[in-house]
Write a protein that holds these residues in place. Structure first.
Motif, PDB file in Angstrom:
ATOM      1  N   MET A   1       0.834  -1.204   0.000  1.00 14.01           N
ATOM      2  CA  MET A   1       0.000   0.000   0.000  1.00 14.01           C
ATOM      3  C   MET A   1       0.869   1.256   0.000  1.00 14.01           C
ATOM      4  O   MET A   1       0.574   2.226  -0.713  1.00 14.01           O
ATOM      5  CB  MET A   1      -0.935  -0.004   1.204  1.00 14.01           C
ATOM      6  N   LYS A   2       1.907   1.253   0.808  1.00 14.93           N
ATOM      7  CA  LYS A   2       2.801   2.414   0.890  1.00 14.93           C
ATOM      8  C   LYS A   2       3.438   2.705  -0.466  1.00 14.93           C
ATOM      9  O   LYS A   2       3.440   3.846  -0.938  1.00 14.93           O
ATOM     10  CB  LYS A   2       3.879   2.176   1.934  1.00 14.93           C
ATOM     11  N   SER A   3       3.986   1.677  -1.107  1.00 12.48           N
ATOM     12  CA  SER A   3       4.634   1.852  -2.400  1.00 12.48           C
ATOM     13  C   SER A   3       3.644   2.355  -3.447  1.00 12.48           C
ATOM     14  O   SER A   3       3.950   3.269  -4.222  1.00 12.48           O
ATOM     15  CB  SER A   3       5.252   0.524  -2.847  1.00 12.48           C
ATOM     16  N   PHE A   4       2.449   1.782  -3.465  1.00 14.57           N
ATOM     17  CA  PHE A   4       1.431   2.183  -4.439  1.00 14.57           C
ATOM     18  C   PHE A   4       1.016   3.638  -4.239  1.00 14.57           C
ATOM     19  O   PHE A   4       0.951   4.420  -5.200  1.00 14.57           O
ATOM     20  CB  PHE A   4       0.212   1.267  -4.312  1.00 14.57           C
ATOM     21  N   LEU A   5       0.750   4.023  -3.007  1.00 20.58           N
ATOM     22  CA  LEU A   5       0.279   5.384  -2.736  1.00 20.58           C
ATOM     23  C   LEU A   5       1.376   6.422  -2.945  1.00 20.58           C
ATOM     24  O   LEU A   5       1.097   7.540  -3.393  1.00 20.58           O
ATOM     25  CB  LEU A   5      -0.284   5.470  -1.323  1.00 20.58           C
ATOM     26  N   GLU A   6       2.621   6.063  -2.648  1.00 22.10           N
ATOM     27  CA  GLU A   6       3.722   6.981  -2.959  1.00 22.10           C
ATOM     28  C   GLU A   6       3.834   7.179  -4.463  1.00 22.10           C
ATOM     29  O   GLU A   6       4.170   8.281  -4.916  1.00 22.10           O
ATOM     30  CB  GLU A   6       5.026   6.447  -2.379  1.00 22.10           C
ATOM     31  N   GLY A   7       3.545   6.136  -5.242  1.00 25.59           N
ATOM     32  CA  GLY A   7       3.530   6.276  -6.695  1.00 25.59           C
ATOM     33  C   GLY A   7       2.429   7.201  -7.179  1.00 25.59           C
ATOM     34  O   GLY A   7       2.512   7.752  -8.283  1.00 25.59           O
ATOM     35  N   GLU A   8       1.393   7.383  -6.343  1.00 30.32           N
ATOM     36  CA  GLU A   8       0.295   8.300  -6.660  1.00 30.32           C
ATOM     37  C   GLU A   8       0.537   9.690  -6.078  1.00 30.32           C
ATOM     38  O   GLU A   8      -0.377  10.510  -6.010  1.00 30.32           O
ATOM     39  CB  GLU A   8      -1.023   7.732  -6.130  1.00 30.32           C
ATOM     40  N   LYS A   9       1.778   9.942  -5.617  1.00 32.49           N
ATOM     41  CA  LYS A   9       2.231  11.250  -5.139  1.00 32.49           C
ATOM     42  C   LYS A   9       1.747  11.615  -3.743  1.00 32.49           C
ATOM     43  O   LYS A   9       1.740  12.786  -3.358  1.00 32.49           O
ATOM     44  CB  LYS A   9       1.823  12.374  -6.122  1.00 32.49           C
ATOM     45  N   TYR A  10       1.345  10.631  -2.952  1.00 39.18           N
ATOM     46  CA  TYR A  10       1.008  10.902  -1.561  1.00 39.18           C
ATOM     47  C   TYR A  10       2.253  10.771  -0.688  1.00 39.18           C
ATOM     48  O   TYR A  10       3.169  10.005  -1.005  1.00 39.18           O
ATOM     49  CB  TYR A  10      -0.050   9.917  -1.055  1.00 39.18           C
ATOM     50  N   ILE A  11       2.267  11.498   0.423  1.00 39.66           N
ATOM     51  CA  ILE A  11       3.260  11.283   1.470  1.00 39.66           C
ATOM     52  C   ILE A  11       2.676  10.212   2.378  1.00 39.66           C
ATOM     53  O   ILE A  11       1.534  10.341   2.844  1.00 39.66           O
ATOM     54  CB  ILE A  11       3.517  12.565   2.268  1.00 39.66           C
ATOM     55  N   VAL A  12       3.428   9.149   2.613  1.00 41.86           N
ATOM     56  CA  VAL A  12       2.879   8.014   3.350  1.00 41.86           C
ATOM     57  C   VAL A  12       3.758   7.678   4.551  1.00 41.86           C
ATOM     58  O   VAL A  12       4.974   7.514   4.418  1.00 41.86           O
ATOM     59  CB  VAL A  12       2.753   6.770   2.443  1.00 41.86           C
ATOM     60  N   GLU A  13       3.131   7.581   5.711  1.00 41.72           N
ATOM     61  CA  GLU A  13       3.796   7.108   6.922  1.00 41.72           C
ATOM     62  C   GLU A  13       3.104   5.829   7.380  1.00 41.72           C
ATOM     63  O   GLU A  13       1.942   5.588   7.028  1.00 41.72           O
ATOM     64  CB  GLU A  13       3.743   8.175   8.019  1.00 41.72           C
ATOM     65  N   THR A  14       3.809   5.019   8.155  1.00 48.23           N
ATOM     66  CA  THR A  14       3.245   3.741   8.572  1.00 48.23           C
ATOM     67  C   THR A  14       3.443   3.498  10.063  1.00 48.23           C
ATOM     68  O   THR A  14       4.342   4.059  10.697  1.00 48.23           O
ATOM     69  CB  THR A  14       3.889   2.571   7.793  1.00 48.23           C
ATOM     70  N   ALA A  15       2.580   2.642  10.604  1.00 47.01           N
ATOM     71  CA  ALA A  15       2.701   2.136  11.972  1.00 47.01           C
ATOM     72  C   ALA A  15       2.192   0.704  11.933  1.00 47.01           C
ATOM     73  O   ALA A  15       1.237   0.403  11.211  1.00 47.01           O
ATOM     74  CB  ALA A  15       1.883   2.974  12.948  1.00 47.01           C
ATOM     75  N   ASN A  16       2.832  -0.171  12.718  1.00 47.99           N
ATOM     76  CA  ASN A  16       2.486  -1.591  12.640  1.00 47.99           C
ATOM     77  C   ASN A  16       1.890  -2.157  13.921  1.00 47.99           C
ATOM     78  O   ASN A  16       1.666  -3.366  14.018  1.00 47.99           O
ATOM     79  CB  ASN A  16       3.732  -2.406  12.259  1.00 47.99           C
ATOM     80  N   ASP A  17       1.613  -1.292  14.905  1.00 48.95           N
ATOM     81  CA  ASP A  17       0.974  -1.764  16.126  1.00 48.95           C
ATOM     82  C   ASP A  17       0.187  -0.615  16.761  1.00 48.95           C
ATOM     83  O   ASP A  17       0.246   0.528  16.300  1.00 48.95           O
ATOM     84  CB  ASP A  17       1.999  -2.330  17.109  1.00 48.95           C
ATOM     85  N   TYR A  18      -0.550  -0.948  17.800  1.00 49.90           N
ATOM     86  CA  TYR A  18      -1.419   0.029  18.450  1.00 49.90           C
ATOM     87  C   TYR A  18      -0.638   1.215  19.008  1.00 49.90           C
ATOM     88  O   TYR A  18      -1.003   2.371  18.781  1.00 49.90           O
ATOM     89  CB  TYR A  18      -2.194  -0.654  19.579  1.00 49.90           C
ATOM     90  N   ALA A  19       0.450   0.930  19.712  1.00 52.86           N
ATOM     91  CA  ALA A  19       1.189   2.002  20.391  1.00 52.86           C
ATOM     92  C   ALA A  19       1.776   3.009  19.413  1.00 52.86           C
ATOM     93  O   ALA A  19       1.648   4.225  19.601  1.00 52.86           O
ATOM     94  CB  ALA A  19       2.295   1.400  21.266  1.00 52.86           C
ATOM     95  N   SER A  20       2.440   2.518  18.353  1.00 55.81           N
ATOM     96  CA  SER A  20       3.043   3.445  17.395  1.00 55.81           C
ATOM     97  C   SER A  20       1.974   4.174  16.594  1.00 55.81           C
ATOM     98  O   SER A  20       2.137   5.350  16.232  1.00 55.81           O
ATOM     99  CB  SER A  20       4.006   2.700  16.463  1.00 55.81           C
TER     100      SER A  20
END
Length: 223
Positions: free
Chosen positions: A16-35
């Motif tokens: 999802m991150k790679s795809f959305l960055e290709g659509e010119k969005y700035i993308v950040e991620t978190a992989n658990d509740y706390a982060s």
């Protein structure tokens, strides 16, 4: 435009991150509740893609916390749980949409565009302030009837100001919104001045009715 993905499936998150960055969005991620909670509490996003099942908590709990904090980030729940009860609970907690896994990336993109358009420019296809008109889905800018070519950061800056005309925007807010996590790696925010200067020159060269007003030591406003 900045998107946060809160998803514990690392491979899906990366896709999802790679795809959305290709659509010119700035993308950040978190992989658990706390982060995920830390990012939601400290930063603003145009759209949050939120999984329900997360290490350390649930997406529903995060959504409830977000609304308790008084934040209005657009939320799309993205989950393998596809029951009517889950959808109803998510929407009642304030989610803007609910997308069941598996899904096509094209559908995800369409849902994101819809919630952002609904939130930032009241469902309209274009945003206008004086004689400047932006078409977000095409990333096109018109001054009067003439199209103006902007680089990616110039466009993102202008968009951020256009949905907040005549409001003072701090340099820190600009850095977080347009550069995302990359802004944390900079020793200072001088790069914002350079981008504003270039954008102001292009607006002036095209005789735009808008301009940037600097407020010393704080930031800028579009007037």
């Amino acid at each position: 435009m900045k998107i946060l993905i809160i998803e514990d499936e690392i491979d899906l998150c990366d896709v999802m991150k790679s795809f959305l960055e290709g659509e010119k969005y700035i993308v950040e991620t978190a992989n658990d509740y706390a982060s995920g909670f830390a990012k939601l509490a400290n930063y603003d996003y145009d759209c949050v893609l939120l999984d329900i099942m997360l290490p350390g908590g649930t997406g529903m709990q995060l959504l409830a916390e977000l609304r308790t904090l008084g934040k209005d980030d657009s939320i799309i729940i993205v989950s393998a749980k596809d029951s009517v009860e889950d959808k109803v609970e998510g929407l009642e907690l304030g989610a803007d949409d609910y997308l069941a896994k598996p899904f096509h990336l094209a559908e995800l993109l369409a849902r994101i565009k819809t919630v952002i358009r609904r939130r930032n420019h009241h469902g309209e296809q274009a945003i206008q302030f004086k004689d400047v008109k932006l078409f977000p889905e095409e990333r096109k800018v018109l001054i009067g009837t003439e199209e103006v070519q902007l680089n990616r950061k110039e466009y993102d800056l202008l968009y951020y100001f256009m949905i907040r005309p005549e409001k003072l925007i701090t340099k820190t807010s600009l850095a977080e919104a347009v550069w995302g996590d990359d802004a944390d790696q900079s020793d200072n925010l001088d790069f914002i001045y350079s981008q504003i200067k270039n954008l102001r020159r292009k607006l002036k060269n095209n005789q735009a009715e808008v301009d940037f007003q600097a407020v010393y030591g704080i930031g800028y406003k579009l007037v």
